[in-house]
Motif scaffolding. Structure first.
Motif, PDB file in Angstrom:
ATOM      1  N   SER A  21      19.259  18.077 -23.546  1.00  0.00           N
ATOM      2  CA  SER A  21      19.706  17.202 -22.185  1.00  0.00           C
ATOM      3  C   SER A  21      21.177  18.044 -21.968  1.00  0.00           C
ATOM      4  CB  SER A  21      20.041  15.807 -22.960  1.00  0.00           C
ATOM      5  OG  SER A  21      19.182  15.329 -23.642  1.00  0.00           O
ATOM      6  N   THR A  22      21.868  18.642 -22.879  1.00  0.00           N
ATOM      7  CA  THR A  22      23.168  19.417 -22.295  1.00  0.00           C
ATOM      8  C   THR A  22      22.611  20.429 -21.623  1.00  0.00           C
ATOM      9  OG1 THR A  22      23.705  18.990 -24.737  1.00  0.00           O
ATOM     10  CG2 THR A  22      25.104  20.547 -23.370  1.00  0.00           C
ATOM     11  N   ARG A  34      25.537  12.230 -32.908  1.00  0.00           N
ATOM     12  CA  ARG A  34      25.471  11.687 -31.509  1.00  0.00           C
ATOM     13  C   ARG A  34      24.634  10.176 -31.739  1.00  0.00           C
ATOM     14  NH1 ARG A  34      20.172  13.823 -28.310  1.00  0.00           N
ATOM     15  NH2 ARG A  34      19.344  12.726 -29.933  1.00  0.00           N
TER      16      ARG A  34
HETATM   17  P1  ADP Z   1      18.611  17.029 -27.132  1.00  0.00           P
HETATM   18  O1  ADP Z   1      18.644  16.403 -25.649  1.00  0.00           O
HETATM   19  O2  ADP Z   1      17.772  18.201 -27.322  1.00  0.00           O
HETATM   20  O3  ADP Z   1      18.172  15.863 -28.027  1.00  0.00           O
HETATM   21  P2  ADP Z   1      21.478  17.073 -26.941  1.00  0.00           P
HETATM   22  O4  ADP Z   1      21.678  17.896 -25.743  1.00  0.00           O
HETATM   23  O5  ADP Z   1      21.900  15.542 -26.517  1.00  0.00           O
HETATM   24  O6  ADP Z   1      20.141  17.355 -27.637  1.00  0.00           O
HETATM   25  O7  ADP Z   1      22.502  17.614 -27.951  1.00  0.00           O
HETATM   26  C1  ADP Z   1      22.716  16.838 -29.074  1.00  0.00           C
HETATM   27  C2  ADP Z   1      24.169  16.517 -29.574  1.00  0.00           C
HETATM   28  O8  ADP Z   1      24.684  17.948 -29.668  1.00  0.00           O
HETATM   29  C3  ADP Z   1      24.794  16.244 -28.354  1.00  0.00           C
HETATM   30  O9  ADP Z   1      25.924  15.194 -28.661  1.00  0.00           O
HETATM   31  C4  ADP Z   1      25.693  17.231 -27.513  1.00  0.00           C
HETATM   32  O10 ADP Z   1      26.828  17.035 -26.896  1.00  0.00           O
HETATM   33  C5  ADP Z   1      25.881  18.065 -28.684  1.00  0.00           C
HETATM   34  N1  ADP Z   1      25.671  19.862 -28.353  1.00  0.00           N
HETATM   35  C6  ADP Z   1      24.513  20.331 -27.784  1.00  0.00           C
HETATM   36  N2  ADP Z   1      25.069  21.655 -27.746  1.00  0.00           N
HETATM   37  C7  ADP Z   1      26.058  21.917 -28.325  1.00  0.00           C
HETATM   38  C8  ADP Z   1      27.041  23.098 -28.377  1.00  0.00           C
HETATM   39  N3  ADP Z   1      26.678  24.264 -28.165  1.00  0.00           N
HETATM   40  N4  ADP Z   1      28.297  22.872 -29.058  1.00  0.00           N
HETATM   41  C9  ADP Z   1      28.574  21.466 -29.448  1.00  0.00           C
HETATM   42  N5  ADP Z   1      28.018  20.582 -29.319  1.00  0.00           N
HETATM   43  C10 ADP Z   1      26.598  20.512 -28.725  1.00  0.00           C
END
Ligand code: ADP
Length: 202
Positions: free
Chosen positions: A15-16, A143
């Protein structure tokens, strides 16, 4: 239009990454969002589900009772297959329909279960976001506040990192900070713009 399938395990950072592509002006078509929209009251997919599984999967207000449906398929693999046979084609058809309306050099198809659902043919390239399981677990704990055993159970239902990576055309290793993640996405963005240009002007 060039379609990039974005996938990765829970907490890998999909998602990020999708958000960074969006900030770069690239449209993201999200399978989970579409799946939610397709089962809104009055939509034909919800009617199909009710016809298949009975009114027990609806709330009194006529909405999908997600918990009831989850319980039903959790205990019955045949019901799970039937659910998937209704949902997946509907979601993928809607994703394609939305992509056709878009004007952009390329778009992102965000499909968390791209490998698990064997939907590789839907996209031109597969972009996998990967990080060690330990980091996935820590990020999801933070999260969603889920406990570790539940996160591990979810991980066990998903493809393994190796299975995903084996199918990747592009790989983001999300073990660094957010600025490193952004840099990787910006680099890929340039590659995709070049690919799209070459496709349209060979
Ligand atoms: P997914 O969509 O794959 O389940 P997310 O994008 O929601 O994963 O990321 C999971 C959590 O980790 C979120 O809270 C996001 O903000 C955090 N996160 C992701 N990548 C990083 C990073 N490189 N550094 C710090 N936090 C991160």
């Amino acid at each position: 239009m060039l379609k990039i399938g974005l996938t990765g395990g829970i907490g890998s950072g999909k998602s990020t990454v999708a958000g960074i592509f969006q900030q770069l002006g690239i449209p993201v078509i999200d399978a989970d969002e579409i799946a939610h929209e397709l089962v809104e009251p009055g939509k034909p997919v919800l009617e199909k589900l009710a016809a298949e599984f009975g009114p027990g999967i609806l709330t009194h207000g006529g909405e999908l009772d997600r918990k009831a449906l989850r319980n039903l398929v959790f205990h019955d693999p045949r019901a799970k297959s039937k659910l998937e046979a209704i949902m997946h084609p509907a979601v993928f058809a809607e994703m394609k329909r939305q992509a056709e309306k878009i004007q952009a050099p390329y778009c992102i198809f965000a499909i968390p279960l791209l490998i698990e659902t064997d939907s590789q043919a839907l996209v031109d390239r597969i972009l996998v976001v990967d990080c060690p399981e330990r980091l996935q677990i820590e990020r999801v704990k933070e999260r969603d506040g889920l406990d570790e055993s539940l996160i591990k159970r979810i991980l066990a239902t998903q493809a393994t990192r190796q299975e995903r990576i084996a199918q990747a055309h592009d790989l983001i290793v999300n073990t660094g900070d957010l600025s490193l993640l952004e840099k990787q996405v910006r680099d890929l963005h340039q590659n995709y713009l070049n690919l799209s240009r070459r496709r349209n002007d060979p």
